[in-house]
Design a protein around this motif. Structure first.
Motif, PDB file in Angstrom:
ATOM      1  N   ILE A  40       5.431 -12.803 -28.302  1.00  0.00           N
ATOM      2  CA  ILE A  40       6.274 -13.391 -27.263  1.00  0.00           C
ATOM      3  C   ILE A  40       5.861 -14.832 -27.018  1.00  0.00           C
ATOM      4  O   ILE A  40       4.671 -15.138 -26.923  1.00  0.00           O
ATOM      5  N   SER A  41       6.815 -15.712 -26.908  1.00  0.00           N
ATOM      6  CA  SER A  41       6.490 -17.115 -26.671  1.00  0.00           C
ATOM      7  C   SER A  41       5.965 -17.278 -25.242  1.00  0.00           C
ATOM      8  O   SER A  41       6.248 -16.467 -24.368  1.00  0.00           O
ATOM      9  N   GLN A  42       5.202 -18.341 -25.048  1.00  0.00           N
ATOM     10  CA  GLN A  42       4.533 -18.517 -23.753  1.00  0.00           C
ATOM     11  C   GLN A  42       5.488 -18.508 -22.561  1.00  0.00           C
ATOM     12  O   GLN A  42       5.248 -17.794 -21.590  1.00  0.00           O
ATOM     13  N   PRO A  43       6.576 -19.280 -22.605  1.00  0.00           N
ATOM     14  CA  PRO A  43       7.425 -19.316 -21.404  1.00  0.00           C
ATOM     15  C   PRO A  43       8.055 -17.961 -21.059  1.00  0.00           C
ATOM     16  O   PRO A  43       8.266 -17.668 -19.892  1.00  0.00           O
ATOM     17  N   ILE A  44       8.325 -17.139 -22.071  1.00  0.00           N
ATOM     18  CA  ILE A  44       8.913 -15.831 -21.787  1.00  0.00           C
ATOM     19  C   ILE A  44       7.845 -14.865 -21.284  1.00  0.00           C
ATOM     20  O   ILE A  44       8.049 -14.097 -20.358  1.00  0.00           O
ATOM     21  N   CYS A  45       6.685 -14.938 -21.906  1.00  0.00           N
ATOM     22  CA  CYS A  45       5.603 -14.020 -21.546  1.00  0.00           C
ATOM     23  C   CYS A  45       5.169 -14.201 -20.105  1.00  0.00           C
ATOM     24  O   CYS A  45       4.816 -13.240 -19.427  1.00  0.00           O
ATOM     25  N   MET A  46       5.213 -15.431 -19.615  1.00  0.00           N
ATOM     26  CA  MET A  46       4.713 -15.639 -18.251  1.00  0.00           C
ATOM     27  C   MET A  46       5.707 -15.145 -17.201  1.00  0.00           C
ATOM     28  O   MET A  46       5.324 -14.938 -16.043  1.00  0.00           O
TER      29      MET A  46
END
Length: 992
Positions: A722-728
């Motif tokens: 998962i890419s960082q912006p989605i994961c957060m």
DNA sequence: CCTCTGCTGAGAGGA
């Protein structure tokens, strides 16, 4: 010179390519061509303000008006230039750009909007329901209002806002009398209302008093896509009106757009502009001369009669807006950076309530980090107020990711460009053309209409089944001519040779004679969730501050030292019991999570029981009375865990569309529970607060529940993908979090090359891994036998991966018919010594668990066999070979789709075999993809490929060296026939 | 060179 995905054409719906832009004071000349060969060329002269259009070489434009033998003129009186017409811009975006262009651009990049609009939405709803029922009596209106107040959707909104149903009801009832009044005044009444219509057409007299009667409310929420003007929108009400002008004797019938407004009766330029844009985008449908603004608070109707000037100015605004949206990154010396947006307004009245305030400031500082040269005090104060809480590293994290997202969005846009329905022909996409409605439209549930279409008999059949569309696909319905684009959207139900049935969001029965086309809707998905999360990360507030510290500043995670303070006494026995079933690293993981104050990272190597571990973790947290938000990127991964959890009597609430949820999990979804009776706000609150465990995908965080509820823990599975912006996204809602993944497996998918090289494929999991104190490794695996495991150990894990039991380590494939197949093969070899099949006999032996070649399955259940290839096309041809019913159940899929899963026997086809020194593909260069591919098999792994070719890929070479050392390669018998073909041919002889 | 999953919409109002 013109990229492949660009489509050009002449005629009414023309598309021109801009080859040259020549600027002179007061005018601008474009050299354009509507042919891909860029020959012949035409010219376009822009003047009287049109020369300010930000058009560049390489843009696609649409020309409106007429040309004089290849020379177009766009000036004050005539013609329009529509820049990038295939980017449809909504009417509201354009009208909002009148006051602040910057805000309109930001509104397109980021999601957002304030939450104070519920009242307006419900009033609209009541009006529209009354229009559908054709009854505006106070009694009916009040009944409809009550219905709306209890409908699921609005209950959710009220939950979000914390407004009570009673409060909403009171506000709503203020409107009802004026709705009734309006209907009496205008709706086919005996004494129609007189309105002053100002028609500026030269032949007509000015200011003629005119009588307007609404004879029919023809449509509600009509969806309009206008690729001609590059506009889109939803028209509140499409009305049939009778216009009687005093000065003329004639009666005119017209279809016009009606825009409903619940706010102040301002008749403002923004409101009027919206109507003007609606008349423009429905030009091909009804050719409306005018439209109306209906203010529901007073029941007054204002006519809006657009002039050429109005349309000209609004289209110019559209062009400027589309320019900024499309050029959010500049390329300078091969390095991209964020472009400047239109200036900040700093108008107190306009900016005060602007929903894009923080993004406006963030963007400014992202483009121009130090903002030292900001001259104006107001701007500086504004930036300080909005972003003063952020440090330079925060701002650079934001601008870095904003750039990455913009790059990626641009690539996705270009790739999807050709998929736009109106540019598509039946040949080049998944599409069924020339169909007609057959039979009545039935209402399946509120807003879901079941339609049946039939191939028109005039058209020669090739059969609908070959259209590239399958049941379950999302579709868009348009008319065949392209006049009514995007009439409805929905899902395909059944596809037969002659018929298609589908559920649509609108009832199309009034178009009974029309020829339709149905197009597969791949859906252009932007990156607005990414950007919304990024912007949220920069907010000044508790949740954001904490996460920013951990994610951006990389503050080391903290742990408490003693378990006894977190474990409630009464839960101790239960927890101890649950722990019994776990191996050592799994127990360690549990302990680490319980001790964490911030976060834990669980590295789950292949086959180490990630799902079981997560399931156990949830059970323990649940037993301790902690609330848990359980998420993953995909629906199927979320359900995988829930299917396990279900067996342990742990209650949970599953959020998400029923259509995407596993059937066995459906009873736990909000949708199904609601059907059993959720009518009031407090019912809903109860539902949302009942379970300790809530599960959804990372994208599902827009759900109302997250505006109020917070969790003790958030678990994210598949986190390394998962890419960082989605994961957060889900992390904002929990005090602590647990990321589960394995960065040695596949990373997030990034399409844009530059974005990838700038690190967009680094997951949050990987970023946080530098804090080794937060990491627990699950290295004991139960999936693969010793030999298969050794491949991955030598490729990736340096021997750290262990077998969990002797049983798993020595497990072999069982082939009940092996003896008979072997003897059959021997007899083939004897009768035809030319084709020695000894190699197949050898590879067949279960005692050779890893073979670099291929073999057949002598009695293996089809469902135990998985076929993997890196390329979709290869899968297609393998599937074609496996058409026989003996193979139903053999799963053929890509490496990427197999991640997280396993099979007893895996056949992996490397595909590649070229003698040439040409370009290498990217896919096989990825260590992580190869690692995933070779760790899916439990008992037997067969690999097919050309060793010579494959040695050119570093990862595969390493694997081949290991195979060679271990004597696992059969190199002697290179196959003339495709190896995979032969493999399945033999399968067929002795059907499984 | 070709791998992948998410999610609707547009607008609902106020200056």
């Amino acid at each position: 010179r013109v990229p492949d995905h660009v489509i050009l054409s002449g005629g009414l719906n023309n598309r021109y390519w801009v080859l040259e832009v020549e600027e002179r004071p007061g005018h601008k000349t474009l050299t354009i061509s509507c042919s891909k060969s860029l020959h012949p060329t035409e010219t376009c002269l822009l003047k009287d303000g049109w020369e300010m259009t930000p058009v560049c070489c390489g843009d696609v434009v649409h020309m409106e008006g007429h040309s004089d033998s290849g020379a177009w003129l766009v000036d004050r009186e005539q013609g329009f230039l529509v820049l990038l017409p295939d980017s449809l811009i909504s009417g509201t975006s354009i009208s909002s750009s009148i006051r602040c262009m910057r805000r309109a651009v930001l509104g397109d990049i980021f999601d957002g909007g304030s939450k104070q609009m519920l009242n307006g939405t419900i009033v609209h709803e009541v009006f529209q329901r009354a229009a559908t029922a054709k009854d505006f009596s106070l009694e009916t209106l009040s009944k409809l209002a009550d219905q709306a107040l209890h409908s699921p959707q609005y209950l959710g909104d009220m939950y979000t806002l914390g407004v009570s149903q009673e409060e909403m009801k009171r506000e709503l009832h203020d409107y009802l009398p004026s709705l009734e009044h309006w209907a009496k005044e205008y709706l086919s009444s005996p004494a129609p209302k007189t309105i002053s219509l100002k028609i500026r057409a030269p032949s007509r007299c000015q200011d003629s008093a005119t009588v307007v009667t609404v004879t029919e409310l023809a449509d509600i929420e009509e969806n309009v896509w206008s690729p001609r003007f590059g506009l889109k929108g939803k028209i509140d009400v499409t009305a049939r009106v009778r216009i009687q002008r005093r000065s003329h004797r004639t009666l005119e019938e017209k279809t016009v757009p009606l825009e409903l407004k619940t706010g102040k009766e301002s008749n403002s330029i923004e409101h009027r502009s919206q109507v003007i844009l609606y008349t423009l985008m429905s030009l091909e449908r009804y050719n409306p001369e005018a439209g109306f603004l209906l203010y529901l608070k007073t029941g007054n109707l204002h006519p809006v009669v657009p002039t050429h000037m109005d349309r000209r100015e609004l289209l110019k605004l559209r062009n400027t807006l589309v320019h900024y949206i499309h050029n959010c990154v500049d390329k300078e010396k091969k390095r991209s950076r964020l472009s400047r947006l239109p200036d900040i307004l700093t108008n107190r009245q306009t900016c005060q309530y602007c929903p894009q305030k923080i993004n406006c400031a963030l963007y400014e500082r992202a483009v121009d980090g130090n903002s030292a040269d900001v001259s104006e005090d107001v701007v500086r104060d504004f930036l300080q107020l909005e972003t003063g809480h952020l440090t330079p590293p925060h701002l650079s994290y934001f601008s870095h990711w904003l750039l990455l997202c913009c790059l990626e969005a641009a690539t996705m846009e270009a790739k999807n460009g050709r998929k736009r329905v109106w540019l598509r022909t039946e040949k080049n996409g998944s599409c069924v053309g020339n169909v007609q409605l057959s039979g009545p439209v039935t209402i399946q549930s509120e807003g879901v209409f079941l339609h049946r279409f039939q191939r028109s008999s005039a058209v020669l059949q090739k059969g609908l089944a070959n259209s590239g569309l399958a049941s379950g696909d999302r579709i868009v319905v348009s008319d065949q001519e392209g006049r009514l684009v995007g009439l409805a959207t929905g899902y395909l139900c059944e596809v037969s040779r002659t018929c298609v049935s589908c559920t649509l969001d609108r009832d199309l029965s009034k178009f009974s004679g029309v020829l339709f086309r149905l197009d597969g809707d791949e859906g252009v998905v932007g990156l607005s969730t990414h950007l919304t999360n990024l912007s949220r990360l920069m907010e000044n507030g508790q949740d954001s501050d904490r996460l920013r510290e951990l994610v951006v500043d990389l503050r080391p995670p903290e742990f408490i030292s003693n378990l006894s303070s977190v474990l409630p006494r009464e839960a101790k026995d239960t927890v101890a019991n649950i722990l019994k079933g776990l191996n050592k690293p799994q127990k360690q993981a549990m302990k680490k999570v319980l001790l964490s104050k911030d976060y834990t990272l669980i590295v789950g190597m292949p086959g180490t029981g990630k799902t079981t571990t997560i399931c156990t973790l949830v059970r323990i947290l649940h037993a301790c009375g902690f609330s848990v938000l359980l998420t993953s990127y995909t629906h199927s991964a979320v359900d995988n865990i829930l299917l396990k959890l279900k067996r342990f009597r742990v209650g949970f609430l599953r959020l998400g569309q029923g259509q995407k949820v596993h059937p066995d999990i459906l009873p736990y979804t909000e949708e199904s529970i609601r059907k059993k009776g959720v009518h009031t706000l407090s019912d809903l609150e109860q539902l949302y607060n009942k379970e300790l465990v809530v599960a959804t995908t990372c994208m599902g965080i827009k759900h109302p529940i997250f505006t109020r509820r917070r969790f003790d823990f958030c678990i994210v599975d598949e986190a390394s993908q998962i890419s960082q912006p989605i994961c957060m996204g889900p992390l904002f809602y929990a005090k602590r979090f647990v990321l589960v993944g394995d960065h040695q497996q596949l990373p997030p998918i990034v399409q844009n090359q530059e974005a990838r090289s700038l690190g967009m494929d680094e997951s949050l999991f990987k970023r946080l891994e530098l804090h080794s104190e937060a990491v627990v490794q699950l290295n004991v695996q139960y999936r693969m036998n010793r030999q298969i495991m050794s491949l991955s150990n030598s490729l990736m894990y340096e021997g750290r991966l262990e077998c969990g039991s002797e049983r798993a380590a020595t497990a072999l494939l069982t082939l009940p018919f092996l003896v008979s197949v072997q003897s059959e093969l021997s007899s083939y070899s004897k009768t035809d010594p030319q084709h020695d099949l000894a190699w197949i006999q050898a590879t067949l032996l279960p005692s050779n668990p890893v073979c670099f070649l291929d073999c057949s399955m002598a009695g293996c259940k089809p469902s135990d066999i998985g076929v993997i290839a890196p390329y979709r096309l290869q899968l297609k041809s393998i599937s074609a070979l496996l058409q026989s019913s003996a193979f139903t159940g053999v799963e053929v899929n890509t490496v990427d789709r197999y991640q997280g899963r396993d099979k007893s026997l895996i056949v992996f086809s490397f595909v590649k075999s070229t003698a040439e020194e040409g370009n290498l593909g990217e896919l096989l260069k990825d260590w992580r993809r190869l690692n995933v591919a070779i760790t899916r098999a439990k008992h037997k792994l067969l690999m097919v490929g050309s060793a010579t070719t494959l040695r050119r890929y570093a990862p595969v070479e390493k694997l081949l060296n290991h195979l060679q050392q271990e004597n696992m390669i059969s190199l002697k018998h290179m196959l003339k026939l495709g190896a995979t073909t032969k493999l399945f041919y033999i399968c067929n002889i002795k059907s499984c």
